[in-house]
Design a protein around this motif. Structure first.
Motif, PDB file in Angstrom:
ATOM      1  N   VAL A 130     -20.627  52.538  43.061  1.00 50.75           N
ATOM      2  CA  VAL A 130     -21.429  51.858  42.043  1.00 50.75           C
ATOM      3  C   VAL A 130     -21.328  52.604  40.707  1.00 50.75           C
ATOM      4  O   VAL A 130     -21.173  52.001  39.645  1.00 50.75           O
ATOM      5  CB  VAL A 130     -22.897  51.733  42.488  1.00 50.75           C
ATOM      6  CG1 VAL A 130     -23.742  51.100  41.390  1.00 50.75           C
ATOM      7  CG2 VAL A 130     -22.983  50.908  43.770  1.00 50.75           C
ATOM      8  N   PHE A 131     -21.419  53.931  40.769  1.00 53.87           N
ATOM      9  CA  PHE A 131     -21.356  54.738  39.552  1.00 53.87           C
ATOM     10  C   PHE A 131     -20.012  54.555  38.849  1.00 53.87           C
ATOM     11  O   PHE A 131     -19.954  54.374  37.625  1.00 53.87           O
ATOM     12  CB  PHE A 131     -21.583  56.209  39.887  1.00 53.87           C
ATOM     13  CG  PHE A 131     -21.636  57.112  38.687  1.00 53.87           C
ATOM     14  CD1 PHE A 131     -22.739  57.106  37.853  1.00 53.87           C
ATOM     15  CD2 PHE A 131     -20.582  57.960  38.379  1.00 53.87           C
ATOM     16  CE1 PHE A 131     -22.796  57.930  36.735  1.00 53.87           C
ATOM     17  CE2 PHE A 131     -20.624  58.784  37.272  1.00 53.87           C
ATOM     18  CZ  PHE A 131     -21.735  58.770  36.449  1.00 53.87           C
ATOM     19  N   SER A 132     -18.931  54.582  39.599  1.00 47.97           N
ATOM     20  CA  SER A 132     -17.601  54.423  39.008  1.00 47.97           C
ATOM     21  C   SER A 132     -17.445  53.056  38.363  1.00 47.97           C
ATOM     22  O   SER A 132     -16.834  52.925  37.295  1.00 47.97           O
ATOM     23  CB  SER A 132     -16.524  54.622  40.076  1.00 47.97           C
ATOM     24  OG  SER A 132     -16.548  55.939  40.585  1.00 47.97           O
ATOM     25  N   GLU A 133     -17.999  52.029  38.999  1.00 44.09           N
ATOM     26  CA  GLU A 133     -17.931  50.686  38.422  1.00 44.09           C
ATOM     27  C   GLU A 133     -18.666  50.636  37.086  1.00 44.09           C
ATOM     28  O   GLU A 133     -18.200  49.990  36.131  1.00 44.09           O
ATOM     29  CB  GLU A 133     -18.522  49.667  39.392  1.00 44.09           C
ATOM     30  CG  GLU A 133     -17.658  49.428  40.617  1.00 44.09           C
ATOM     31  CD  GLU A 133     -18.337  48.557  41.653  1.00 44.09           C
ATOM     32  OE1 GLU A 133     -19.530  48.209  41.441  1.00 44.09           O
ATOM     33  OE2 GLU A 133     -17.701  48.229  42.667  1.00 44.09           O
ATOM     34  N   TYR A 134     -19.799  51.332  36.999  1.00 44.92           N
ATOM     35  CA  TYR A 134     -20.553  51.350  35.750  1.00 44.92           C
ATOM     36  C   TYR A 134     -19.805  52.112  34.665  1.00 44.92           C
ATOM     37  O   TYR A 134     -19.731  51.659  33.523  1.00 44.92           O
ATOM     38  CB  TYR A 134     -21.954  51.939  35.969  1.00 44.92           C
ATOM     39  CG  TYR A 134     -23.004  50.870  36.081  1.00 44.92           C
ATOM     40  CD1 TYR A 134     -23.134  50.147  37.263  1.00 44.92           C
ATOM     41  CD2 TYR A 134     -23.818  50.539  35.008  1.00 44.92           C
ATOM     42  CE1 TYR A 134     -24.075  49.138  37.363  1.00 44.92           C
ATOM     43  CE2 TYR A 134     -24.762  49.525  35.099  1.00 44.92           C
ATOM     44  CZ  TYR A 134     -24.876  48.833  36.278  1.00 44.92           C
ATOM     45  OH  TYR A 134     -25.788  47.815  36.365  1.00 44.92           O
ATOM     46  N   VAL A 135     -19.253  53.253  35.007  1.00 41.16           N
ATOM     47  CA  VAL A 135     -18.511  54.024  34.012  1.00 41.16           C
ATOM     48  C   VAL A 135     -17.299  53.228  33.544  1.00 41.16           C
ATOM     49  O   VAL A 135     -16.947  53.244  32.361  1.00 41.16           O
ATOM     50  CB  VAL A 135     -18.074  55.382  34.593  1.00 41.16           C
ATOM     51  CG1 VAL A 135     -17.204  56.150  33.600  1.00 41.16           C
ATOM     52  CG2 VAL A 135     -19.298  56.222  34.951  1.00 41.16           C
ATOM     53  N   GLY A 136     -16.686  52.504  34.465  1.00 42.34           N
ATOM     54  CA  GLY A 136     -15.484  51.755  34.116  1.00 42.34           C
ATOM     55  C   GLY A 136     -15.735  50.475  33.354  1.00 42.34           C
ATOM     56  O   GLY A 136     -14.789  49.886  32.805  1.00 42.34           O
ATOM     57  N   SER A 137     -16.978  50.021  33.281  1.00 45.19           N
ATOM     58  CA  SER A 137     -17.250  48.730  32.641  1.00 45.19           C
ATOM     59  C   SER A 137     -18.218  48.838  31.463  1.00 45.19           C
ATOM     60  O   SER A 137     -18.732  47.829  30.989  1.00 45.19           O
ATOM     61  CB  SER A 137     -17.835  47.759  33.675  1.00 45.19           C
ATOM     62  OG  SER A 137     -19.077  48.241  34.190  1.00 45.19           O
ATOM     63  N   THR A 138     -18.479  50.049  30.994  1.00 47.67           N
ATOM     64  CA  THR A 138     -19.441  50.236  29.904  1.00 47.67           C
ATOM     65  C   THR A 138     -18.822  51.022  28.753  1.00 47.67           C
ATOM     66  O   THR A 138     -17.756  51.624  28.883  1.00 47.67           O
ATOM     67  CB  THR A 138     -20.682  51.014  30.386  1.00 47.67           C
ATOM     68  OG1 THR A 138     -20.255  52.294  30.891  1.00 47.67           O
ATOM     69  CG2 THR A 138     -21.417  50.259  31.484  1.00 47.67           C
ATOM     70  N   VAL A 139     -19.530  51.017  27.636  1.00 46.57           N
ATOM     71  CA  VAL A 139     -19.217  51.927  26.538  1.00 46.57           C
ATOM     72  C   VAL A 139     -20.247  53.046  26.564  1.00 46.57           C
ATOM     73  O   VAL A 139     -21.262  52.974  27.257  1.00 46.57           O
ATOM     74  CB  VAL A 139     -19.229  51.200  25.175  1.00 46.57           C
ATOM     75  CG1 VAL A 139     -18.171  50.114  25.141  1.00 46.57           C
ATOM     76  CG2 VAL A 139     -20.608  50.620  24.875  1.00 46.57           C
ATOM     77  N   GLY A 140     -19.962  54.111  25.811  1.00 51.62           N
ATOM     78  CA  GLY A 140     -20.808  55.296  25.851  1.00 51.62           C
ATOM     79  C   GLY A 140     -22.263  55.040  25.527  1.00 51.62           C
ATOM     80  O   GLY A 140     -23.157  55.653  26.121  1.00 51.62           O
ATOM     81  N   ASN A 141     -22.528  54.139  24.585  1.00 50.06           N
ATOM     82  CA  ASN A 141     -23.913  53.849  24.206  1.00 50.06           C
ATOM     83  C   ASN A 141     -24.738  53.376  25.401  1.00 50.06           C
ATOM     84  O   ASN A 141     -25.917  53.706  25.526  1.00 50.06           O
ATOM     85  CB  ASN A 141     -23.955  52.779  23.109  1.00 50.06           C
ATOM     86  CG  ASN A 141     -23.604  53.336  21.747  1.00 50.06           C
ATOM     87  OD1 ASN A 141     -23.832  54.504  21.471  1.00 50.06           O
ATOM     88  ND2 ASN A 141     -23.045  52.487  20.894  1.00 50.06           N
ATOM     89  N   GLN A 142     -24.110  52.575  26.284  1.00 44.38           N
ATOM     90  CA  GLN A 142     -24.835  52.027  27.427  1.00 44.38           C
ATOM     91  C   GLN A 142     -25.208  53.118  28.435  1.00 44.38           C
ATOM     92  O   GLN A 142     -26.315  53.132  28.970  1.00 44.38           O
ATOM     93  CB  GLN A 142     -23.989  50.951  28.098  1.00 44.38           C
ATOM     94  CG  GLN A 142     -23.801  49.712  27.237  1.00 44.38           C
ATOM     95  CD  GLN A 142     -22.760  48.764  27.810  1.00 44.38           C
ATOM     96  OE1 GLN A 142     -21.568  49.070  27.826  1.00 44.38           O
ATOM     97  NE2 GLN A 142     -23.206  47.619  28.303  1.00 44.38           N
ATOM     98  N   MET A 143     -24.280  54.033  28.677  1.00 44.22           N
ATOM     99  CA  MET A 143     -24.577  55.120  29.609  1.00 44.22           C
ATOM    100  C   MET A 143     -25.610  56.072  29.017  1.00 44.22           C
ATOM    101  O   MET A 143     -26.471  56.595  29.742  1.00 44.22           O
ATOM    102  CB  MET A 143     -23.297  55.868  29.965  1.00 44.22           C
ATOM    103  CG  MET A 143     -22.241  55.015  30.667  1.00 44.22           C
ATOM    104  SD  MET A 143     -22.820  54.187  32.168  1.00 44.22           S
ATOM    105  CE  MET A 143     -23.044  55.580  33.279  1.00 44.22           C
TER     106      MET A 143
END
Length: 283
Positions: free
Chosen positions: A207-220
């Motif tokens: 799940v974490f990898s999917e989020y990192v792979g589908s977001t920009v830095g602002n979102q994280m």
């Protein structure tokens, strides 16, 4: 269906790439292709003077062309075919066959006629994911897919007993979406019969990898800020400025961003563990 000329072009390319990959005194070859979600597999058999042998490993270009053919042949109402085979002779003659209705499986051994001799099952959750990419009208949906949908819709996850900090975290829209992803991953395990409360780390990492792979830095960074404000993690300095680059790029190039993501990993892990533990106690 798609454009016939485009489909024929992809079929010619697949046949040509398959032909060029073979060597020796061969007479006939059969290939079998399956794609499900983001995963695809090609297996084949070659007939030569010594008998029957396994085909060479498919190149990245050949696998990609098979996927392009499937996409080109997809239909808005009928969806996409589920598996396909190619019969090719050393004279360059070829014939394709397409399966639109029978439940597919991963090919392990292919017969000289393009049929499956040995195969392994595709997870139900993966089949449902693929069906989302290529949806079908109800009149074109096979019975086994309807059964999978019924099984999936019947799954009801037990809600964990969240503490005050975690409850506050999940009231945030951003973290609520993270929890939706965790729930979906747990539901897939239940559907496939693979639920194991001890396997928290791989699922959380997924799940974490999917989020990192589908977001920009602002979102994280937003997720990190909310986690700190909710009291789930200890406060720390966060990267400043506009983080409009992809999170993966920032992860590779910014030590400060890496440290921020390390702050988030335990939160994803705890969310996953809580949901797995709650569901596991009901087995």
């Amino acid at each position: 269906m798609g454009d016939f000329e485009t489909e024929h072009e992809f079929q010619n390319k697949i046949a040509s790439l398959t032909f060029d990959a073979l060597s020796g005194d061969w007479t006939d070859t059969a290939s079998y292709f399956v794609e499900c979600g983001t995963v695809s597999q090609v297996a084949g058999t070659v007939v030569d003077g010594a008998g029957v042998r396994q085909s060479p490993l498919a190149s990245a270009e050949l696998s990609a062309t098979w996927r392009e053919l499937r996409h080109a042949m997809a239909d808005p109402a009928e969806g996409a075919w589920l598996s396909a085979h190619l019969l090719l002779s050393n004279r360059g003659q070829y014939r394709f066959g397409f399966n639109w209705d029978e439940r597919p499986s991963w090919p392990l051994e292919v017969g000289v006629d393009g049929s499956l001799v040995r195969s392994s099952p595709i997870a139900a959750s993966a089949l449902l994911e693929d069906a989302q990419s290529y949806p079908r009208g109800r009149e074109y949906e096979p019975d086994w897919m309807e059964d999978l949908r019924s099984q999936s819709s019947a799954i009801v996850l037990t809600e964990p007993r969240w503490g005050a900090a975690w409850q506050g975290l999940l009231e945030d829209s951003g973290w609520s979406m993270v929890d939706v992803s965790v729930r979906s991953a747990v539901e897939a395990l239940v559907l496939d019969g693979h639920l194991d409360p001890e396997e928290t780390r791989p699922l959380a990492q997924q799940v974490f990898s999917e989020y990192v792979g589908s977001t920009v830095g602002n979102q994280m960074r937003y997720l990190a800020r909310v986690a700190m404000e909710s009291g789930v993690v200890q406060p720390q300095d966060l990267p400043a400025g506009e983080l409009t680059e992809d999170s993966w790029d920032l992860l590779e190039g910014s030590e400060e961003f890496q440290q921020m993501l390390e702050l988030l990993v335990p939160v994803f892990t705890e969310l996953t563990e809580q949901r797995l533990r709650a569901q596991g106690t009901q087995r």
